[in-house]
Design an enzyme around this catalytic site. Structure first.
Site, PDB file in Angstrom:
ATOM      1  CB  SER A 255      -0.869  -0.014   1.265  1.00  0.00           C
ATOM      2  OG  SER A 255      -1.476   1.230   1.462  1.00  0.00           O
TER       3      SER A 255
ATOM      4  CE1 TYR B 197      -4.100  -2.529   5.300  1.00  0.00           C
ATOM      5  CE2 TYR B 197      -3.667  -0.168   5.299  1.00  0.00           C
ATOM      6  CZ  TYR B 197      -3.874  -1.344   4.608  1.00  0.00           C
ATOM      7  OH  TYR B 197      -3.852  -1.337   3.243  1.00  0.00           O
TER       8      TYR B 197
ATOM      9  CE  LYS C 277      -1.594  -4.424   3.194  1.00  0.00           C
ATOM     10  NZ  LYS C 277      -1.867  -5.737   2.620  1.00  0.00           N
TER      11      LYS C 277
HETATM   12  C1  UD1 Z   1      -6.785   4.082   3.671  1.00  0.00           C
HETATM   13  C2  UD1 Z   1      -5.387   3.620   3.938  1.00  0.00           C
HETATM   14  C3  UD1 Z   1      -4.870   2.827   2.767  1.00  0.00           C
HETATM   15  C4  UD1 Z   1      -5.817   1.698   2.481  1.00  0.00           C
HETATM   16  C5  UD1 Z   1      -7.187   2.270   2.191  1.00  0.00           C
HETATM   17  C6  UD1 Z   1      -8.192   1.176   1.900  1.00  0.00           C
HETATM   18  C7  UD1 Z   1      -3.795   4.946   5.226  1.00  0.00           C
HETATM   19  C8  UD1 Z   1      -3.052   6.230   5.304  1.00  0.00           C
HETATM   20  N1  UD1 Z   1      -4.541   4.784   4.144  1.00  0.00           N
HETATM   21  O1  UD1 Z   1      -6.691   5.063   2.650  1.00  0.00           O
HETATM   22  O2  UD1 Z   1      -3.607   2.299   3.055  1.00  0.00           O
HETATM   23  O3  UD1 Z   1      -5.348   0.973   1.380  1.00  0.00           O
HETATM   24  O4  UD1 Z   1      -7.625   3.026   3.329  1.00  0.00           O
HETATM   25  O5  UD1 Z   1      -8.528   0.463   3.038  1.00  0.00           O
HETATM   26  O6  UD1 Z   1      -3.705   4.126   6.071  1.00  0.00           O
HETATM   27  N2  UD1 Z   1     -12.938  10.690   3.578  1.00  0.00           N
HETATM   28  C9  UD1 Z   1     -13.946  11.585   3.883  1.00  0.00           C
HETATM   29  N3  UD1 Z   1     -15.119  11.081   4.380  1.00  0.00           N
HETATM   30  C10 UD1 Z   1     -15.307   9.739   4.585  1.00  0.00           C
HETATM   31  C11 UD1 Z   1     -14.265   8.837   4.266  1.00  0.00           C
HETATM   32  C12 UD1 Z   1     -13.091   9.347   3.765  1.00  0.00           C
HETATM   33  O7  UD1 Z   1     -13.818  12.797   3.705  1.00  0.00           O
HETATM   34  O8  UD1 Z   1     -16.387   9.355   5.077  1.00  0.00           O
HETATM   35  C13 UD1 Z   1     -11.688  11.228   3.007  1.00  0.00           C
HETATM   36  C14 UD1 Z   1     -10.454  10.876   3.831  1.00  0.00           C
HETATM   37  O9  UD1 Z   1     -10.230  11.863   4.792  1.00  0.00           O
HETATM   38  C15 UD1 Z   1      -9.394  10.846   2.747  1.00  0.00           C
HETATM   39  C16 UD1 Z   1     -10.132  10.345   1.514  1.00  0.00           C
HETATM   40  O10 UD1 Z   1     -11.506  10.596   1.765  1.00  0.00           O
HETATM   41  O11 UD1 Z   1      -8.912  12.120   2.485  1.00  0.00           O
HETATM   42  C17 UD1 Z   1      -9.942   8.866   1.251  1.00  0.00           C
HETATM   43  O12 UD1 Z   1     -10.211   8.139   2.432  1.00  0.00           O
HETATM   44  P1  UD1 Z   1     -10.314   6.542   2.454  1.00  0.00           P
HETATM   45  O13 UD1 Z   1     -11.180   6.077   1.343  1.00  0.00           O
HETATM   46  O14 UD1 Z   1     -10.688   6.134   3.835  1.00  0.00           O
HETATM   47  O15 UD1 Z   1      -8.852   6.044   2.100  1.00  0.00           O
HETATM   48  P2  UD1 Z   1      -7.437   6.454   2.742  1.00  0.00           P
HETATM   49  O16 UD1 Z   1      -7.584   6.861   4.156  1.00  0.00           O
HETATM   50  O17 UD1 Z   1      -6.752   7.374   1.802  1.00  0.00           O
END
Ligand code: UD1
Length: 342
Positions: free
Chosen positions: A130, A155, A159
């Site tokens: 990842s 997590y 990795k």
């Molecule tokens: C995380 C993990 C990544 C993993 C992925 C899938 C980290 C840093 N990242 O990615 O390794 O492969 O999950 O499990 O550990 N967001 C919102 N509202 C929400 C959900 C998300 O605004 O309800 C935003 C988050 O703040 C972020 C973006 O959307 O900026 C993506 O979030 P998300 O889909 O959870 O993935 P990551 O956190 O990037």
């Protein structure tokens, strides 16, 4: 003379990325065997794979984190040309609550698979890593040479440790080869809407939460922070269509099988090379689906980084792979999948 059919073991093959990868390999003419404990996926996924490809892969419900079960499995199943190891837990928040569960599951399963590879002389491993290993990179886009930073969650740490376990194991055995693929943010679903992401309970990731909100399952989407140092203040990620991501595994497998690898362990970024903010995701989703997203601005989520996107030049050149589907394709496919679910 006919080419021998290549056989691939996909651990975690009924999961989100695993199932799309199974489709890609079956379509490329491989014999696919899936091993999964179904802890976070459903057996019906196999019917979805059959519906798309016409082939139902051989399936083994086994827990690879159990040493005895794994070694028994490999006693009678070991003629694999390649193993793609997806089987792992993947929820960042849960890993903070239950770190030992994450370390035990994610690392034991990897070590058991590696042990079996040594015992049965199976040479080729593709590991699902990842971009989380980079943390918040100092320079963007992030290359494979960027330093691995202290993990922000158990997590993420699994990795990092997994990459080290693979590297150390390979250093002591010169017939083993591995490719570690560092995924950016996989989203979307197969265009048939027959397979896709099946989050259990309340989704943590942006896209399933967004599509469930639009489907009326969730009240509103929280945008986690709009005070980041980005053009619109919301965090930026590199969102890659899961089908493009799945295809990268095929290119990696071919590279290993044709001995085109330059060292016994290689690492590639698997992303699009493009960063999009949370607000851009919402706007693009609204455009391509003609649906309204009910959202509010909320506090930053703990542990989130500000921005990351991939430098994909190395993967483009060496794997001869490139993400081809657009963000719009990915978001539309995610919506079509959600509509089928709800
Ligand atoms: C995380 C993990 C990544 C993993 C992925 C899938 C980290 C840093 N990242 O990615 O390794 O492969 O999950 O499990 O550990 N967001 C919102 N509202 C929400 C959900 C998300 O605004 O309800 C935003 C988050 O703040 C972020 C973006 O959307 O900026 C993506 O979030 P998300 O889909 O959870 O993935 P990551 O956190 O990037």
């Amino acid at each position: 003379m006919q080419n021998k059919v290549r056989k691939v073991l996909i651990t975690g093959g009924t999961g989100y990325i695993g199932s799309h990868t199974a489709v890609v390999f079956i379509e490329a003419g491989y014999e696919v065997v899936i091993a999964d404990n179904l802890s976070n996926s459903k057996i019906e996924v196999l019917d979805g794979i059959k519906k798309i490809t016409g082939t139902k892969p051989e399936f083994h419900k086994i827990d690879l984190s159990d040493e005895n079960i794994t070694s028994d499995f490999f006693k009678t199943n070991n003629n694999f040309d390649v193993i793609i190891h997806f089987a792992a837990y993947k929820a960042v928040g849960e890993s903070v609550q239950k770190p030992l569960m994450y370390y035990k599951n994610n690392l034991n399963s990897l070590m058991n698979v590696l042990e079996a590879m040594l015992t049965h002389k199976i040479s080729n491993l593709i590991f699902s890593s990842s971009c989380t290993v980079y943390g918040q990179p100092d320079e963007l886009p992030v290359t494979e040479q960027s330093p691995v930073k202290k993990a922000l969650s158990p997590y993420g740490n699994t990795k990092q440790i997994a990459e080290e376990i693979i590297s150390d194991t390979l250093a002591s055995n010169n017939y083993l080869k591995a490719i570690s693929l560092r995924y950016f943010n996989p989203i979307g679903a197969h265009e048939s809407a027959v397979i896709g992401e099946l989050p259990l309970g309340v989704p943590n990731n942006l896209i399933p939460f967004l599509t469930q909100t639009v489907a009326g399952i969730r009240k509103e989407l929280s945008v986690f922070g709009n005070d980041y140092n980005t053009p619109d203040g919301t965090a930026i990620r590199d969102y890659i269509h899961v089908v493009d991501l799945a295809k990268a595994h095929l290119f990696a497998a071919e590279r290993l099988l044709k001995n085109k690898n330059k060292s016994n362990i290689e690492t590639f970024n698997i992303g699009t090379g493009q960063g999009n903010s949370v607000m851009e995701i919402i706007k693009t989703f609204e455009e391509v689906t003609a649906q309204k997203v009910n959202y509010k601005i909320a506090h930053r989520r703990e542990g989130d980084i500000e921005k990351v996107w991939a430098d994909t030049k190395y993967a483009n050149k060496e794997l001869a792979w490139k993400a081809e589907l657009s963000l719009s394709d990915a978001l539309l496919s995610a919506w079509n999948w959600q509509k089928r679910l709800s």
